[in-house]
Design a protein around this motif. Structure first.
Motif, PDB file in Angstrom:
ATOM      1  N   VAL A 336       0.835  -1.204   0.000  1.00 14.86           N
ATOM      2  CA  VAL A 336       0.000   0.000   0.000  1.00 14.86           C
ATOM      3  C   VAL A 336       0.871   1.256   0.000  1.00 14.86           C
ATOM      4  N   PHE A 337       1.973   1.213   0.769  1.00 10.90           N
ATOM      5  CA  PHE A 337       2.888   2.356   0.783  1.00 10.90           C
ATOM      6  C   PHE A 337       3.385   2.651  -0.635  1.00 10.90           C
ATOM      7  N   HIS A 338       3.752   1.611  -1.353  1.00 14.80           N
ATOM      8  CA  HIS A 338       4.309   1.836  -2.694  1.00 14.80           C
ATOM      9  C   HIS A 338       3.222   2.110  -3.723  1.00 14.80           C
ATOM     10  N   ASN A 339       2.008   1.630  -3.483  1.00 13.85           N
ATOM     11  CA  ASN A 339       0.909   2.069  -4.343  1.00 13.85           C
ATOM     12  C   ASN A 339       0.630   3.562  -4.143  1.00 13.85           C
ATOM     13  N   ASN A 340       0.834   4.039  -2.931  1.00 14.24           N
ATOM     14  CA  ASN A 340       0.714   5.470  -2.666  1.00 14.24           C
ATOM     15  C   ASN A 340       1.730   6.252  -3.496  1.00 14.24           C
ATOM     16  N   ALA A 341       2.964   5.732  -3.550  1.00 12.74           N
ATOM     17  CA  ALA A 341       3.987   6.386  -4.375  1.00 12.74           C
ATOM     18  C   ALA A 341       3.617   6.331  -5.855  1.00 12.74           C
ATOM     19  N   LEU A 342       3.104   5.185  -6.302  1.00 18.41           N
ATOM     20  CA  LEU A 342       2.668   5.076  -7.699  1.00 18.41           C
ATOM     21  C   LEU A 342       1.529   6.054  -7.990  1.00 18.41           C
ATOM     22  N   LEU A 359      -5.153   4.626  -4.376  1.00 15.73           N
ATOM     23  CA  LEU A 359      -5.252   5.006  -2.971  1.00 15.73           C
ATOM     24  C   LEU A 359      -6.480   4.389  -2.311  1.00 15.73           C
ATOM     25  N   GLY A 360      -7.594   4.419  -3.008  1.00 16.69           N
ATOM     26  CA  GLY A 360      -8.803   3.840  -2.432  1.00 16.69           C
ATOM     27  C   GLY A 360      -8.655   2.357  -2.150  1.00 16.69           C
ATOM     28  N   ASN A 361      -8.033   1.624  -3.085  1.00 20.18           N
ATOM     29  CA  ASN A 361      -7.806   0.193  -2.880  1.00 20.18           C
ATOM     30  C   ASN A 361      -6.870  -0.050  -1.701  1.00 20.18           C
ATOM     31  N   GLY A 362      -5.851   0.796  -1.567  1.00 22.82           N
ATOM     32  CA  GLY A 362      -4.902   0.638  -0.471  1.00 22.82           C
ATOM     33  C   GLY A 362      -5.539   0.879   0.883  1.00 22.82           C
ATOM     34  N   ILE A 363      -6.343   1.920   0.980  1.00 21.33           N
ATOM     35  CA  ILE A 363      -7.027   2.215   2.242  1.00 21.33           C
ATOM     36  C   ILE A 363      -7.942   1.054   2.629  1.00 21.33           C
ATOM     37  N   ALA A 364      -8.663   0.531   1.665  1.00 21.82           N
ATOM     38  CA  ALA A 364      -9.580  -0.585   1.948  1.00 21.82           C
ATOM     39  C   ALA A 364      -8.819  -1.822   2.411  1.00 21.82           C
ATOM     40  N   PRO A 372      -7.302  -0.947  14.289  1.00 19.88           N
ATOM     41  CA  PRO A 372      -7.430   0.523  14.159  1.00 19.88           C
ATOM     42  C   PRO A 372      -6.212   1.301  14.653  1.00 19.88           C
ATOM     43  N   ASP A 373      -5.456   0.757  15.632  1.00 18.57           N
ATOM     44  CA  ASP A 373      -4.335   1.509  16.189  1.00 18.57           C
ATOM     45  C   ASP A 373      -2.998   1.170  15.533  1.00 18.57           C
ATOM     46  N   GLU A 374      -3.015   0.435  14.431  1.00 20.77           N
ATOM     47  CA  GLU A 374      -1.774   0.074  13.748  1.00 20.77           C
ATOM     48  C   GLU A 374      -1.538   0.991  12.544  1.00 20.77           C
ATOM     49  N   TRP A 375      -0.295   1.429  12.378  1.00 20.01           N
ATOM     50  CA  TRP A 375       0.124   2.242  11.229  1.00 20.01           C
ATOM     51  C   TRP A 375      -0.818   3.432  11.039  1.00 20.01           C
ATOM     52  N   VAL A 376      -1.128   4.099  12.145  1.00 11.86           N
ATOM     53  CA  VAL A 376      -2.125   5.178  12.101  1.00 11.86           C
ATOM     54  C   VAL A 376      -1.635   6.347  11.250  1.00 11.86           C
ATOM     55  N   VAL A 377      -0.373   6.731  11.395  1.00 12.24           N
ATOM     56  CA  VAL A 377       0.144   7.870  10.631  1.00 12.24           C
ATOM     57  C   VAL A 377       0.130   7.556   9.142  1.00 12.24           C
ATOM     58  N   HIS A 378       0.583   6.360   8.797  1.00  6.64           N
ATOM     59  CA  HIS A 378       0.607   5.960   7.387  1.00  6.64           C
ATOM     60  C   HIS A 378      -0.805   5.994   6.797  1.00  6.64           C
ATOM     61  N   ARG A 379      -1.771   5.511   7.544  1.00  8.27           N
ATOM     62  CA  ARG A 379      -3.140   5.487   7.038  1.00  8.27           C
ATOM     63  C   ARG A 379      -3.714   6.900   6.921  1.00  8.27           C
ATOM     64  N   SER A 380      -3.305   7.781   7.843  1.00  9.69           N
ATOM     65  CA  SER A 380      -3.759   9.170   7.720  1.00  9.69           C
ATOM     66  C   SER A 380      -3.149   9.830   6.483  1.00  9.69           C
ATOM     67  N   GLN A 381      -1.906   9.466   6.157  1.00  6.27           N
ATOM     68  CA  GLN A 381      -1.274  10.014   4.957  1.00  6.27           C
ATOM     69  C   GLN A 381      -1.986   9.531   3.697  1.00  6.27           C
ATOM     70  N   LEU A 382      -2.423   8.280   3.699  1.00  7.05           N
ATOM     71  CA  LEU A 382      -3.172   7.766   2.546  1.00  7.05           C
ATOM     72  C   LEU A 382      -4.468   8.550   2.362  1.00  7.05           C
ATOM     73  N   LEU A 383      -5.180   8.782   3.469  1.00  3.70           N
ATOM     74  CA  LEU A 383      -6.418   9.552   3.388  1.00  3.70           C
ATOM     75  C   LEU A 383      -6.143  10.979   2.941  1.00  3.70           C
ATOM     76  N   TYR A 384      -5.046  11.560   3.428  1.00  2.00           N
ATOM     77  CA  TYR A 384      -4.666  12.919   3.036  1.00  2.00           C
ATOM     78  C   TYR A 384      -4.428  13.002   1.531  1.00  2.00           C
ATOM     79  N   ASN A 385      -3.643  12.066   1.004  1.00  2.00           N
ATOM     80  CA  ASN A 385      -3.343  12.094  -0.424  1.00  2.00           C
ATOM     81  C   ASN A 385      -4.601  11.852  -1.254  1.00  2.00           C
TER      82      ASN A 385
END
Length: 635
Positions: A336-342, A359-364, A372-385
């Motif tokens: 998901v991190f690298h799909n965000n970069a793509l 991004l939508g596929n990665g968030i899902a 819910p409490d895992e990789w919270v910052v990363h998930r917030s960045q996905l929503l931000y982008n």
């Protein structure tokens, strides 16, 4: 009240002040483990912190000046040995503080300084050459002298101590460094953990053990905070004491984070060299995944010209490696991190819908596989982008809702407020936009862009004084900010303060002599002053720089008309209308120019079209149209 207003900046610079004034508001990025951190800050954030600290000093000193005749003194010694962030702070103090309010004293041995500090010392300080003191007789033993140098944490400038240290047995010196580190550790603040402790343990008896561990602790802290120059320094030092095979993870961290920190410093080739060095040294898949991502970002975001095709090739490699990681949860997170970069690369290539889908596929996927409490910052960045992509696609209501969710998740991360304010402006809700800008200004260090954007929003609501205050503060912090100089100059022109407007245009042109907007502003001011020759010269230069700049075409048309060249005015106005589309004022002016050129027929057509458009000057159009009909009747 001053401490409260500048709490974030003060604690950023001196975390130990927490014990005295309490903690700063915590952002989401600072709450999770380092391994899950995907939001890092750079030199611009640190500069804003420095600007806030300078504002704090200035305001405090001004209050003191009301009851105390002597200015506040700030004294900095050994400035040649200060790291980049401190040199920047001192340069800003010198430039922004009046010496009758804050007297800044800087001493050093003439060593190399940053370009900004060198310029500030030359422009704002009186230079005094202090003669060297004659050495005094010293009764201390060589061992005592060497220990004194070590106990100074390497800062002593006593020639006897330096000489004794350099002449001492290397094994004994290493033991002295260990001894000093052990003395410092029990009560060590982060300043000591970043500076003195790694310095000693690198030179102690176990540089590849205790030294590497100390460097890694300091390195992680500076990476989290955003001290880019120090991250580079610690990263290079860490690599020197780390075996790339036996300690592959640490070597990868030292290298990749140092390479990343070089980017905001503008040292892109060095960044690429570090990434490639790690690739040559390692067969570790994670090293190749991390470096492929870093190189892709260089190509899509920073290299000039950008090369999105090369970025896509590198990032596809990173994504392919991520898909092969053995641990299922780590594999999902990294994919998901690298799909965000793509997605970012696709956005740069103009494929916004595809980026949104990634991004939508990665968030899902992460919502399904993580708690819910895992990789919270990363998930917030996905929503931000994803939310920024929605805004770019013009889906403003969805974007507004997305930014509102992010603000609830991380209320002290003011980028979200600024982004929501932009969406509110596009929705025509200036009240909501200003509320978000005001809230962000109250919580954030002084970002010039934030104050500029609030200034333009204030101007749209008619708050001229508020807009000028924001523009003035930006230029106090960053006098080379050309967009703010331009906007302030345009505002002063509207206020008929022509001398002040001309000063802004001239200051901007010193920085960007070929900028079409500044040349146009300068030419327009000359036109208002009746200096037609200068006006035409500047407007010609603006159109040479940008032949399709409508404002320069319109104002040059005015110069031509006043100079009794109506045909030239018609030509410029026709081109401007072709660029902007129908505009009632431009059609009115072109119609008048047509009439002056003896062409009432085209003039009447312009007046008729202008009458059908909103916001036209109907009284003037009626008058001109009547005169035009009279000329046609006579004909």
């Amino acid at each position: 009240d001053l401490v409260e207003r500048h709490r974030i900046e003060l604690l950023y610079g001196i975390p130990e002040l927490t014990d005295l004034i309490g903690p700063a508001p915590r952002q989401l990025a600072s709450t999770g483990p380092f391994e899950q951190r995907t939001r890092f800050y750079g030199t611009q954030m640190i500069r804003c912190m420095n600007q806030g600290i300078v504002t704090f000093f200035k305001t405090y000193a001004q209050r003191l000046a009301d009851s105390k005749p002597e200015p506040l003194h700030l004294i900095f010694e050994d400035i040649h040995a200060a790291e980049a962030t401190t040199q920047e702070l001192v340069a800003l103090l010198l430039r922004r503080c009046r010496p009758d309010v804050v007297r800044v004293v800087v001493s050093g041995n003439g060593g190399e300084l940053s370009a900004e500090l060198t310029g500030a010392l030359r422009q704002f300080a009186d230079v005094v050459q202090v003669p060297a003191e004659e050495p005094c007789a010293d009764s201390r033993s060589e061992a005592d002298l060497a220990w004194a140098y070590v106990a100074s944490d390497g800062t002593s400038d006593d020639p006897a101590e330096i000489a004794a240290y350099q002449a001492a047995d290397h094994g004994a010196i290493r033991e002295l460094h260990d001894r000093r580190a052990d003395e410092l550790m029990p009560d060590a603040s982060w300043g000591v953990k970043i500076g003195a402790i790694p310095y000693h343990l690198e030179r102690g008896t176990d540089p590849r053990g205790r030294g590497r561990a100390a460097l890694l602790d300091a390195f992680r802290f500076c990476a989290e905070v955003g001290f880019s120059a120090t991250v580079v320094d610690l990263g290079r030092r860490g690599r020197m004491v780390t075996d790339p095979i036996a300690n592959a993870t640490e070597f990868r961290l030292f290298t990749s984070f140092a390479a990343n920190a070089l980017v905001p410093l503008g040292r892109l080739d060095e960044s690429l060299d570090l990434y490639m060095d790690l690739r040559r040294r390692s067969t570790d898949p994670k090293a190749h995944m991390v470096t492929s991502y870093g190189i892709a970002m260089l190509y899509t975001r920073f290299f000039t010209p950008r090369d999105h095709a090369a970025a896509l090739a590198w990032e596809n490699n990173a994504a392919a490696i991520a898909s092969l990681l053995p641990d299922e949860k780590e594999r999902s997170v990294q994919q998901v991190f690298h799909n965000n970069a793509l997605s970012l690369i696709e956005m740069h290539r103009g494929n916004l819908e595809h980026g949104l889908e990634l991004l939508g596929n990665g968030i899902a996927l992460l919502d399904r596989q993580l708690d819910p409490d895992e990789w919270v910052v990363h998930r917030s960045q996905l929503l931000y982008n994803r939310t920024r992509l929605l805004a770019a696609l013009g889906r403003h209501d969805e974007a507004y809702a997305g930014f509102s969710t992010l603000i609830e998740m991380d209320p002290y991360y003011t980028d979200y407020l600024c982004e929501r304010a932009k969406v509110s402006r596009k929705r025509g809700d200036l009240v909501a936009a200003l509320a978000d800008y005001d809230r962000a200004v109250g919580m954030a260090p002084p970002f010039p862009e934030l104050h500029y954007n609030r200034g333009t929003a204030r101007l749209e609501t008619g708050d001229v004084d508020g807009a000028l205050a924001d523009f003035d503060y930006v230029l106090e912090m960053e006098p080379d900010d050309v967009p703010t100089r331009l906007r302030r100059g345009e505002l002063l022109l509207d206020l008929r303060e022509l001398a002040a407007a001309e000063a802004e245009a001239a200051a901007g042109l010193l920085l960007r002599p070929d900028d079409p907007a500044l040349l146009c502003l300068h030419g327009t001011i000359a036109l208002e002053n009746g200096d037609l020759a200068t006006a035409k010269n500047q407007l010609d230069a603006a159109l040479a720089a940008d032949p399709d700049y409508p404002a320069a075409l319109v104002n040059r048309a005015v110069v031509s008309f006043v100079s009794e060249q109506p045909s030239a005015a018609v030509d410029d106005l026709s081109k401007a209308l072709h660029l902007t589309g129908p505009d009632p004022d431009m059609l009115l002016n072109r119609g008048i120019a047509y009439m002056a050129a003896g062409l009432p027929g085209p003039a009447l057509r312009d007046f008729d079209v202008a009458m059908t458009l909103p916001d036209g000057d109907t009284a003037e159009l009626d008058l001109q149209r009547s005169q035009c009909l009279t000329l046609l009747a006579r004909a």
